[in-house]
Design a protein around this motif. Structure first.
Motif, PDB file in Angstrom:
ATOM      1  N   GLY A   1      -8.754   7.222  -5.004  1.00 36.99           N
ATOM      2  CA  GLY A   1      -9.379   6.870  -3.729  1.00 36.99           C
ATOM      3  C   GLY A   1     -10.112   8.039  -3.102  1.00 36.99           C
ATOM      4  N   ARG A   2      -9.492   9.215  -3.139  1.00 37.45           N
ATOM      5  CA  ARG A   2     -10.136  10.425  -2.596  1.00 37.45           C
ATOM      6  C   ARG A   2     -11.429  10.730  -3.357  1.00 37.45           C
ATOM      7  NH1 ARG A   2      -7.708  14.725   0.033  1.00 37.45           N
ATOM      8  NH2 ARG A   2      -5.685  14.098  -0.775  1.00 37.45           N
TER       9      ARG A   2
ATOM     10  N   ALA B   1      -7.769  -5.845   6.935  1.00 33.25           N
ATOM     11  CA  ALA B   1      -9.035  -5.566   7.630  1.00 33.25           C
ATOM     12  C   ALA B   1      -9.640  -4.255   7.134  1.00 33.25           C
ATOM     13  CB  ALA B   1      -8.813  -5.511   9.138  1.00 33.25           C
ATOM     14  N   LEU B   2      -8.794  -3.272   6.867  1.00 36.02           N
ATOM     15  CA  LEU B   2      -9.282  -1.997   6.320  1.00 36.02           C
ATOM     16  C   LEU B   2      -9.911  -2.221   4.955  1.00 36.02           C
ATOM     17  CD1 LEU B   2      -9.539   1.086   6.165  1.00 36.02           C
ATOM     18  CD2 LEU B   2      -7.144   1.152   5.408  1.00 36.02           C
TER      19      LEU B   2
ATOM     20  N   VAL C   1      -9.693   3.415  -2.402  1.00 35.13           N
ATOM     21  CA  VAL C   1     -10.290   4.056  -1.219  1.00 35.13           C
ATOM     22  C   VAL C   1      -9.562   3.590   0.040  1.00 35.13           C
ATOM     23  CG1 VAL C   1     -12.387   4.287   0.184  1.00 35.13           C
ATOM     24  CG2 VAL C   1     -12.526   4.425  -2.311  1.00 35.13           C
ATOM     25  N   SER C   2      -9.238   2.317   0.104  1.00 38.73           N
ATOM     26  CA  SER C   2      -8.476   1.785   1.243  1.00 38.73           C
ATOM     27  C   SER C   2      -7.124   2.476   1.337  1.00 38.73           C
ATOM     28  CB  SER C   2      -8.274   0.280   1.105  1.00 38.73           C
ATOM     29  OG  SER C   2      -9.501  -0.393   1.089  1.00 38.73           O
ATOM     30  N   HIS C   3      -6.479   2.644   0.212  1.00 40.64           N
ATOM     31  CA  HIS C   3      -5.174   3.319   0.171  1.00 40.64           C
ATOM     32  C   HIS C   3      -5.306   4.768   0.653  1.00 40.64           C
ATOM     33  CE1 HIS C   3      -1.140   4.280  -1.099  1.00 40.64           C
ATOM     34  NE2 HIS C   3      -1.600   5.234  -1.887  1.00 40.64           N
ATOM     35  N   PHE C   4      -6.331   5.452   0.198  1.00 38.34           N
ATOM     36  CA  PHE C   4      -6.578   6.831   0.629  1.00 38.34           C
ATOM     37  C   PHE C   4      -6.788   6.895   2.143  1.00 38.34           C
ATOM     38  CE2 PHE C   4      -9.928   9.891   1.790  1.00 38.34           C
ATOM     39  CZ  PHE C   4      -9.229  11.071   1.593  1.00 38.34           C
ATOM     40  N   LEU C   5      -7.661   6.046   2.668  1.00 36.42           N
ATOM     41  CA  LEU C   5      -7.934   6.042   4.109  1.00 36.42           C
ATOM     42  C   LEU C   5      -6.675   5.702   4.909  1.00 36.42           C
ATOM     43  CD1 LEU C   5     -11.395   4.252   4.192  1.00 36.42           C
ATOM     44  CD2 LEU C   5     -10.924   6.655   4.714  1.00 36.42           C
ATOM     45  N   ASN C   6      -5.925   4.743   4.420  1.00 40.61           N
ATOM     46  CA  ASN C   6      -4.717   4.348   5.125  1.00 40.61           C
ATOM     47  C   ASN C   6      -3.683   5.478   5.132  1.00 40.61           C
ATOM     48  OD1 ASN C   6      -3.258   2.330   6.586  1.00 40.61           O
ATOM     49  ND2 ASN C   6      -1.934   2.165   4.796  1.00 40.61           N
TER      50      ASN C   6
ATOM     51  N   ALA D   1       5.789   5.868  -7.974  1.00 37.15           N
ATOM     52  CA  ALA D   1       5.285   7.072  -7.304  1.00 37.15           C
ATOM     53  C   ALA D   1       4.056   7.602  -8.023  1.00 37.15           C
ATOM     54  CB  ALA D   1       6.373   8.134  -7.236  1.00 37.15           C
ATOM     55  N   GLU D   2       4.095   7.606  -9.366  1.00 35.31           N
ATOM     56  CA  GLU D   2       2.960   8.096 -10.124  1.00 35.31           C
ATOM     57  C   GLU D   2       1.751   7.182  -9.902  1.00 35.31           C
ATOM     58  OE1 GLU D   2       3.753   9.190 -14.210  1.00 35.31           O
ATOM     59  OE2 GLU D   2       1.828   8.359 -14.776  1.00 35.31           O
ATOM     60  N   THR D   3       1.966   5.889  -9.907  1.00 40.73           N
ATOM     61  CA  THR D   3       0.884   4.946  -9.686  1.00 40.73           C
ATOM     62  C   THR D   3       0.278   5.139  -8.293  1.00 40.73           C
ATOM     63  OG1 THR D   3       1.950   3.362 -11.139  1.00 40.73           O
ATOM     64  CG2 THR D   3       0.308   2.496  -9.645  1.00 40.73           C
ATOM     65  N   THR D   4       1.116   5.290  -7.291  1.00 36.68           N
ATOM     66  CA  THR D   4       0.639   5.501  -5.928  1.00 36.68           C
ATOM     67  C   THR D   4      -0.119   6.812  -5.823  1.00 36.68           C
ATOM     68  OG1 THR D   4       2.486   4.221  -5.082  1.00 36.68           O
ATOM     69  CG2 THR D   4       1.372   5.638  -3.517  1.00 36.68           C
TER      70      THR D   4
END
Length: 105
Positions: free
Chosen positions: A31-32, A61-62, A85-90, A21-24
């Motif tokens: 990412g933000r 693809a993202l 950044v991909s993780h943030f957008l997703n 959870a901390e890593t995520t």
């Protein structure tokens, strides 16, 4: 499997959840920050993310599209920063299944 092994396995799984959870959470914050630093909304304000016309249909693809923006704009992000950044957008827009997170479970 012996009861002691099961207990140790469960204990290991339970204690690793806060780390995941901390890593995520850290990845989301990173990412933000890169998204804002890259001034991504300068191009994307008129083309919102995850619209019906989006070409992004899956997480790889993202990630590829974020890398394309990184390369075309000369942002200089490293692969882990592109992934963040991909993780943030997703998380905030696309909500696509992320195979990388599935592998972390």
């Amino acid at each position: 499997m012996k009861p002691i092994k099961i207990t140790l396995l469960l204990a290991g799984c339970i204690t690793s959840l806060p780390i995941l959870a901390e890593t995520t959470s850290e990845k989301l914050q990173m990412g933000r920050a890169f998204f804002n630093e890259g001034n991504c909304m300068a191009c994307h304000a008129s083309r919102p993310f995850a619209s019906e016309t989006s070409r992004i249909k899956n997480y790889p693809a993202l990630n590829t599209m974020v890398e394309t923006c990184n390369t075309n704009l000369g942002l200089g992000w490293f692969p882990d920063e592109v992934e963040a950044v991909s993780h943030f957008l997703n998380t905030h827009y696309y909500k696509l299944p992320n195979p990388a997170l599935a592998n972390e479970d």
